[in-house]
Design an enzyme around this catalytic site. Structure first.
Site, mmCIF file in Angstrom:
data_model
loop_
_atom_site.group_PDB
_atom_site.id
_atom_site.type_symbol
_atom_site.label_atom_id
_atom_site.label_comp_id
_atom_site.label_asym_id
_atom_site.label_seq_id
_atom_site.Cartn_x
_atom_site.Cartn_y
_atom_site.Cartn_z
ATOM 1 N N PRO A 142 0.653 -1.285 -0.042
ATOM 2 C CA PRO A 142 -0.048 -0.026 0.014
ATOM 3 C C PRO A 142 0.735 1.274 -0.010
ATOM 4 O O PRO A 142 1.912 1.176 -0.191
ATOM 5 C CB PRO A 142 -0.726 -0.051 1.364
ATOM 6 C CG PRO A 142 0.054 -0.650 2.306
ATOM 7 C CD PRO A 142 1.198 -1.457 1.557
ATOM 8 N N TRP A 143 0.109 2.332 0.161
ATOM 9 C CA TRP A 143 1.026 3.633 -0.123
ATOM 10 C C TRP A 143 1.223 4.392 1.358
ATOM 11 O O TRP A 143 1.992 5.544 1.147
ATOM 12 C CB TRP A 143 0.023 4.559 -0.965
ATOM 13 C CG TRP A 143 -1.323 4.834 -0.622
ATOM 14 C CD1 TRP A 143 -2.441 4.058 -0.921
ATOM 15 C CD2 TRP A 143 -1.907 5.503 0.623
ATOM 16 N NE1 TRP A 143 -3.372 4.524 -0.126
ATOM 17 C CE2 TRP A 143 -3.352 5.194 1.001
ATOM 18 C CE3 TRP A 143 -1.229 6.224 1.795
ATOM 19 C CZ2 TRP A 143 -4.333 5.816 1.613
ATOM 20 C CZ3 TRP A 143 -2.259 6.622 2.766
ATOM 21 C CH2 TRP A 143 -3.576 6.744 2.729
ATOM 22 N N LYS A 167 4.806 -5.263 -6.652
ATOM 23 C CA LYS A 167 4.180 -4.281 -7.156
ATOM 24 C C LYS A 167 3.756 -3.321 -5.968
ATOM 25 O O LYS A 167 3.028 -3.552 -5.066
ATOM 26 C CB LYS A 167 2.790 -4.575 -7.486
ATOM 27 C CG LYS A 167 2.218 -3.495 -8.522
ATOM 28 C CD LYS A 167 0.711 -4.122 -8.534
ATOM 29 C CE LYS A 167 -0.333 -3.376 -7.462
ATOM 30 N NZ LYS A 167 -0.464 -1.829 -7.497
ATOM 31 N N SER A 169 2.068 0.473 -4.646
ATOM 32 C CA SER A 169 0.762 1.218 -4.656
ATOM 33 C C SER A 169 0.953 2.114 -5.986
ATOM 34 O O SER A 169 2.013 2.925 -6.042
ATOM 35 C CB SER A 169 0.364 2.045 -3.663
ATOM 36 O OG SER A 169 -0.762 2.910 -3.912
ATOM 37 N N SER A 219 -6.240 -2.694 2.067
ATOM 38 C CA SER A 219 -7.342 -2.743 2.669
ATOM 39 C C SER A 219 -8.194 -3.863 2.926
ATOM 40 O O SER A 219 -8.116 -4.708 2.124
ATOM 41 C CB SER A 219 -8.224 -1.634 1.853
ATOM 42 O OG SER A 219 -8.717 -2.269 0.582
ATOM 43 N N THR A 222 -10.095 -4.757 -0.819
ATOM 44 C CA THR A 222 -8.922 -5.551 -1.786
ATOM 45 C C THR A 222 -8.504 -6.897 -1.018
ATOM 46 O O THR A 222 -8.463 -7.770 -1.931
ATOM 47 C CB THR A 222 -7.845 -4.641 -1.861
ATOM 48 O OG1 THR A 222 -8.246 -3.212 -2.216
ATOM 49 C CG2 THR A 222 -7.137 -5.086 -3.442
ATOM 50 N N GLU A 240 -2.383 -8.637 5.171
ATOM 51 C CA GLU A 240 -2.039 -7.575 6.224
ATOM 52 C C GLU A 240 -3.120 -6.569 5.865
ATOM 53 O O GLU A 240 -2.802 -5.686 5.162
ATOM 54 C CB GLU A 240 -0.787 -6.872 6.482
ATOM 55 C CG GLU A 240 0.055 -8.177 7.072
ATOM 56 C CD GLU A 240 0.043 -8.623 8.323
ATOM 57 O OE1 GLU A 240 -0.850 -7.991 9.013
ATOM 58 O OE2 GLU A 240 0.757 -9.482 8.871
ATOM 59 N N CYS A 274 -1.874 1.259 9.688
ATOM 60 C CA CYS A 274 -2.814 0.578 9.815
ATOM 61 C C CYS A 274 -3.432 0.099 11.149
ATOM 62 O O CYS A 274 -4.425 0.060 11.689
ATOM 63 C CB CYS A 274 -2.538 -0.948 9.325
ATOM 64 S SG CYS A 274 -0.707 -1.407 9.670
ATOM 65 N N GLU A 371 -12.869 2.848 9.635
ATOM 66 C CA GLU A 371 -11.324 2.882 9.675
ATOM 67 C C GLU A 371 -11.219 4.293 8.750
ATOM 68 O O GLU A 371 -11.332 4.508 7.440
ATOM 69 C CB GLU A 371 -10.257 1.925 8.916
ATOM 70 C CG GLU A 371 -8.995 2.289 8.957
ATOM 71 C CD GLU A 371 -7.947 1.634 8.097
ATOM 72 O OE1 GLU A 371 -8.544 0.989 7.295
ATOM 73 O OE2 GLU A 371 -6.788 1.231 8.748
#
Ligand code: NAD
Length: 481
Positions: A142-143, A167, A169, A219, A222, A240, A274, A371
């Site tokens: 993620p970002w 890969k 984000s 998330s 996803t 995660e 998170c 969240e």
């Protein structure tokens, strides 16, 4: 064309198509990232599969490469941190810490033992339990912490003997791409492949026939898609996912001290963690003091562009997330909440939002139940501790939580009742490479870090050497008699 390239089979790979990456402090596109094609993704998985045979055979080389990777990362902090700040928004010093943490994770796994356990050793048999690599890993990040979370996957996956295609984000691909280039000569070609693209690329990865394991951070929404796409091929998954961490303040806590620590646990990385504190439960008797302590920190903290001196909170990373925080805060205010501080987007370019402390709301309000992942914290009063614990647990999330009080034994007893993967006492966000991290319920499947996280990048293999002349050991003979 882009200044940034993918790394596939040890080569720097440009693409014809690119996509824009925005600086969240301005909202403007400042760089182009490569848009990986399906053929390039096939080439990356093919390279990873080809590299796997030699890579898994030489544990000493794997450890040495991870240590070299740590050195390269440390030595490149001054080059990488500004790229991370530009694409993610976090202050430059935090970006440097993120690069440093990535190196620490490499060092930790480079030195982590992978013992073979002896289950039985007697007259009939010698039985060992070993761990074998899975093969090729598809890693998706993620970002919020693009680099550290990448190394939570890269370091253990490689030590266990796997190769990998990763890969980042689409909001934060650049630092990871740069690291791919920097590590091109540290690992043999094909061992670490870095590709970039949009969400579709992630979906192609999870349905691709080559990877045996998907290691995903992102998330809940996803994560569920990833689990579904892994199922037909029975790919192993570690997920995660998101959290809605409660902090429960006990009646013997020191309000000022607790407010300082809770503010840090909630607003780290501008709330985009998170396992940040996302809701606080406070006894009625301490409520005003804790709220005032939190509000004082929110008023004092410097918000701004990550490159500016003294800035502690940057912008929210991207427009959809910025819109979401605005929407959740507006929803709370429209349902009678009070913004003791903040409450609004800042009147400047970029995705800046005022550090916000919300009162006058309870469970059942979206910002308490969902969240928020941004700089807005709801503070909820409680009268009965058992009720507060029930409310803390009344959620699909279960990543982490914390309990705050002077009597630490009592606080630990309350922490043990939280339904979450990490339950802290008088601290929050205390993470380390040796500590397994993962979520209960919708916050994830499996863990990362420590020997337990390493194990998730491998399969058990029992190696049973019979000592019986007829090849039947005692147990088998009993079964057959
Ligand atoms: P996201 O789920 O939108 O995206 C995460 C990654 O998945 C990105 O690389 C994205 O391109 C990719 N992706 C999107 N659709 C996909 C699909 N169908 N198949 C495969 N990959 C796909 O999450 P985000 O907005 O980038 O990150 C924020 C979320 O991540 C928050 O919920 C946060 O709590 C969570 N998070 C969890 C942890 C943890 O360790 N538990 C750590 C950091 C962030």
């Amino acid at each position: 064309m882009s200044d940034f390239v993918m790394t596939i089979a040890g080569e720097a790979v440009p693409t014809e198509e690119t996509f824009g990456v925005r600086n969240p402090a301005t909202g403007e596109v400042f760089a182009e990232a490569p848009e990986c094609t399906r053929q390039q993704l096939d080439a990356a998985f093919d390279a990873a599969a080809k590299a796997a045979r030699d890579w898994k055979a030489d544990e000493a080389a794997r450890r040495a490469s991870l240590l070299r990777a740590a050195d390269v990362l440390m030595a490149s902090t001054a080059d990488l941190a500004p790229v991370l700040t530009a694409e993610q928004g976090k202050p430059l010093s935090d970006a440097g810490v993120e690069v440093f943490a990535s190196a620490i994770w490499c060092q930790y796994f480079a030195n982590l033992d992978m013992p073979v356990q002896i289950i039985q050793d007697d007259d009939t048999a010698h039985v060992e339990l070993a761990r074998r690599p899975l093969g090729v890993v598809a890693a998706i990040t993620p970002w919020n912490f693009p680099l550290t979370l990448a190394f939570w996957k890269i370091a253990p996956a490689l030590l266990a003997g796997n190769t990998l295609v990763l890969k980042p984000s689409p909001y934060t691909p650049l630092t990871t791409l740069k690291v791919g280039e920097l590590l091109k000569d540290v690992f043999p070609p094909g061992v670490v492949n870095i590709v970039s693209g949009g969400d579709d690329l992630g979906a192609w990865m999870t349905t691709h026939p080559v990877p045996r394991k998907i290691s995903f951070t992102g998330s809940v929404e996803t994560g569920k898609k990833v689990a579904l796409s892994a199922a037909p091929d029975l790919k192993r998954v570690t997920l995660e996912l998101g959290g809605n961490d409660p902090a429960i303040v006990l009646d013997d806590a020191d309000p000022a001290a607790v407010a300082t620590a809770i503010f840090a646990g909630a607003f780290n990385n501008n709330g985009q963690v998170c396992s940040a504190i996302k809701r606080v439960y406070v006894p009625e008797a301490l409520y005003d003091d804790v709220v005032e302590g939190l509000a004082a920190h929110a008023r004092a903290i410097k918000v701004g562009e990550g490159t500016d001196e003294g800035v502690k909170l940057g912008p929210i990373n991207n427009e959809p997330q910025y819109e979401r925080v605005k929407e959740l805060v507006a929803d709370a205010l429209s349902h009678g909440a009070t913004a003791v501080t903040g409450g609004h987007a800042m009147d400047r370019p970029g995705y800046f939002f005022e550090p916000t402390i919300l009162t006058g709301l309870s469970d059942g309000t979206r910002i308490v139940d969902e969240e928020q992942f941004g700089p807005a914290l709801p503070v909820v009063p409680y009268r009965d501790l058992g009720d507060a614990i029930d409310r803390a647990n009344a959620t699909h999330f279960g990543l982490s939580g914390s309990v705050w009080g002077a009597d630490t034994d009592r606080a630990a007893e309350v922490a043990a009742q939280l339904e979450c993967g990490t339950a802290w006492v008088n601290t929050h966000l205390a993470l380390s490479p040796q500590q397994p991290f993962g979520g209960f319920k919708w916050s994830g499947i499996g863990v990362e870090n420590g020997p337990w996280g390493l194990a998730e990048f491998s399969e058990f293999q029992v190696v049973h050497r019979s000592k019986a002349a007829d090849g039947l050991n005692v147990n088998t003979a009993m079964l057959l008699s």
